[in-house]
Design an enzyme around this catalytic site. Structure first.
Site, PDB file in Angstrom:
ATOM      1  N   GLY A 278      47.541 -26.861  24.843  1.00 48.39           N
ATOM      2  CA  GLY A 278      46.269 -26.216  24.655  1.00 48.39           C
ATOM      3  C   GLY A 278      45.153 -26.703  24.902  1.00 48.39           C
ATOM      4  N   ASP A 300      49.572 -31.122  22.879  1.00 46.48           N
ATOM      5  CA  ASP A 300      49.179 -31.318  24.314  1.00 46.48           C
ATOM      6  C   ASP A 300      49.591 -32.806  24.541  1.00 46.48           C
ATOM      7  OD1 ASP A 300      48.081 -31.747  27.102  1.00 46.48           O
ATOM      8  OD2 ASP A 300      47.194 -29.987  26.753  1.00 46.48           O
ATOM      9  N   ASP A 331      55.274 -33.911  24.192  1.00 49.20           N
ATOM     10  CA  ASP A 331      55.831 -33.598  25.507  1.00 49.20           C
ATOM     11  C   ASP A 331      56.451 -32.279  25.233  1.00 49.20           C
ATOM     12  OD1 ASP A 331      56.965 -33.405  27.930  1.00 49.20           O
ATOM     13  OD2 ASP A 331      57.850 -35.422  27.726  1.00 49.20           O
ATOM     14  N   ARG A 349      48.719 -20.541  27.636  1.00 50.67           N
ATOM     15  CA  ARG A 349      47.697 -19.941  28.773  1.00 50.67           C
ATOM     16  C   ARG A 349      47.819 -20.640  29.793  1.00 50.67           C
ATOM     17  NH1 ARG A 349      41.248 -18.483  28.650  1.00 50.67           N
ATOM     18  NH2 ARG A 349      41.301 -20.789  29.416  1.00 50.67           N
ATOM     19  N   HIS A 353      52.439 -21.584  35.113  1.00 51.67           N
ATOM     20  CA  HIS A 353      52.250 -21.467  36.713  1.00 51.67           C
ATOM     21  C   HIS A 353      52.306 -22.712  37.336  1.00 51.67           C
ATOM     22  CE1 HIS A 353      47.587 -21.432  37.027  1.00 51.67           C
ATOM     23  NE2 HIS A 353      47.915 -22.599  36.263  1.00 51.67           N
TER      24      HIS A 353
END
Ligand SMILES: C[S@@+](CC[C@H](N)C(=O)[O-])C[C@H]1O[C@@H](n2cnc3c(N)ncnc32)[C@H](O)[C@@H]1O
Length: 473
Positions: A278, A300, A331, A349, A353
């Site tokens: 995040g 995170d 992690d 979000r 990718h």
């Protein structure tokens, strides 16, 4: 005769007329290319964000781009395409020379290139060529021979700060992040892309899914992956600029967009949303503001989580005080840490990718192991559409029920959607990762034990950052 030209002309005329009609109805003017940007443009009230306008912009841009590719001499198109890297490099030069900041005070009258160059100790004749090339691409205006002024596009490169002796070090900190995007594009992105063909054709690494076998390593002569490199002293400047650039990119698609990507009201009162990767938790903070009864866990890397704590303390202390947000350094390649409850939503979000299939499946499988029967997985990342009709898109993306993209435009709206395809190539060259088609998503989602049940589009774009909603398979 010339039926494609007529069809493209009609699409341009029709869509521009529709945009003008919205301007007239709402009393809003359309921003002019020769005037500096107003940042209020990027709020939901901005004319470009009006739903009728954004749809018509997409058609107009797709048609105009296709028209250029159709009517311009093909060898000219080939050559300008082959030389296209002149653009990011030139943007990088003016960003490094702080030209947009220098021109801010000069206003619409502009400044002679000798006065711009003198502030950088560079050759004014060479800088003039770069600026004229950019002005020809509609970045800056050449208001008189060798006199340049900011325009809509070049003013995006202005950090809004005063130039100080240590400006190069502090320039991007707390800036809107758009100059940082130009600097990043002209630096490690172009380096990685230049080296990428040699990597792709190298039989040892051409098929690799590893983060440290990409164009970036070859270009910078490093063994670390991008993230490890950013954590080294040599990578510090680029790392800071990259982080600012990423927040700049997300300003163009505000965090609030996540509110319409999912039916947050359906999450049980006091339910738990886990913002995986995040960062500062800026996305979940927007959800918390709109749905204050929900609980959040921002996860995170430990170093980033410290930033998240500060960010929430500055922006939504009441949620922190109420114990409704948990900050978890972890992690995501390890099992999920102990959470205060079974999560109702795992929100990711722009996470997967960054990872090739092999790693994305690991991340999603770890989440699957920590999910309850009612946990939803929400992925927000661009979906690359095929450049042709595809059955899987008709069914899974609901294209069958949408108005068809008018012929002769490409079904993915071609030039109107290039950004997602460019990011895909950049990710390939820097991280061995990339954006995915709907079939690509389905494959990793299913391999990790989830099932895709719905795709909700971002109303501002057909491709950029939709929400993929999944449930345990
Ligand atoms: C592209 S950012 C996305 C941030 C945020 N979700 C957003 O949409 O703005 C990717 C995030 O993944 C985090 N990350 C990378 N590797 C990670 C790991 N192994 N475990 C947890 N987080 C990680 C990074 O620190 C970074 O904050």
């Amino acid at each position: 005769m010339a039926s494609d030209l007529k069809a493209l002309r009609d699409l341009i005329v029709g869509s521009i007329d529709n945009i003008i009609a919205v301007c007239e109805e709402t009393g809003k003017d359309f921003p002019k290319l020769n005037e500096p940007v107003q940042f209020s443009e990027f709020t939901p009230d901005g004319i470009r964000n009006h739903p009728k306008v954004s749809d018509n912009i997409a058609v107009a841009v797709a048609a105009a781009f296709q028209l250029i590719q159709t009517i311009q001499s093909p060898p000219v198109t080939l050559t300008t395409s082959a030389f296209r890297h002149t653009l990011p490099i030139s943007l990088g030069i003016v960003e490094r020379a702080n030209v947009a900041e220098i021109l801010r005070k000069a206003g619409s009258q502009g400044l002679h290139v000798k006065d711009i160059a003198a502030q950088n100790n560079i050759d004014p004749k060479k800088l003039a060529r770069v600026l004229r090339f950019l002005a020809t691409n509609h970045w800056f205006t050449e208001v008189a021979p060798d006199v340049f002024a900011n325009n809509l596009l070049s003013s995006l490169l202005d950090t809004g700060k005063e130039i100080t002796p240590d400006f190069r070090e502090i320039k991007h900190k707390d800036s809107p992040g758009l100059a940082a995007i130009a600097g990043y594009g002209a630096d490690e992105v172009i380096c990685a892309l230049t080296a990428w063909p040699d990597v792709l054709f190298d039989p040892k690494v051409g098929f690799s899914e590893e983060l440290n076998e990409t164009g970036l390593q070859k270009a910078l002569n490093i063994n670390n992956n991008q993230w490890e490199y950013y954590d080294t002293p040599e990578g510090r400047y680029r790392s800071d600029r990259f982080n600012v650039a990423m927040s700049g990119a997300s300003k163009l698609h505000p965090p609030q967009a996540v509110l319409i990507g999912f039916d947050w009201a359906s999450v049980p009162k006091n339910g738990l949303v886990v913002d995986v990767g995040g960062s500062r938790g800026h996305v979940s903070l927007e959800i918390a503001k709109a749905f204050p009864e929900l609980n959040f866990a921002v996860e995170d890397r430990p170093i980033v989580i410290e930033e998240a704590k500060k960010y929430w303390a500055e922006n939504l202390q009441s949620h922190v005080d109420a114990g409704k947000v948990h900050f978890i350094g972890c992690d995501f390649f390890e099992s999920q840490p102990k959470l205060p409850a079974i999560p109702d939503v795992f929100l990711l979000r722009t996470i997967i990718h960054d990872w090739s299939d092999k790693y994305s499946v690991k991340i999603l499988s770890n989440l699957r192991s920590a999910a309850g029967p009612n946990t939803k997985l929400l992925l927000i990342d661009s979906i690359i559409n095929y450049a042709c009709e595809a059955e899987s898109e008709s069914s899974l993306l609901g294209k069958a029920s949408e108005p068809k993209v008018p012929a002769p435009l490409l079904p993915n709206l071609g030039g109107a959607n290039l950004l997602a395809y460019e990011v895909d190539i950049v990710l390939g060259s820097c991280l061995n990762s990339g954006e995915r088609t709907i079939d690509g998503y389905k494959a990793i989602i299913e391999a990790a034990g989830w099932k895709l049940v719905e795709v909700r589009k971002n109303p501002a774009s057909k491709i950029w950052w939709p929400a993929l909603i999944c449930v345990p398979a």
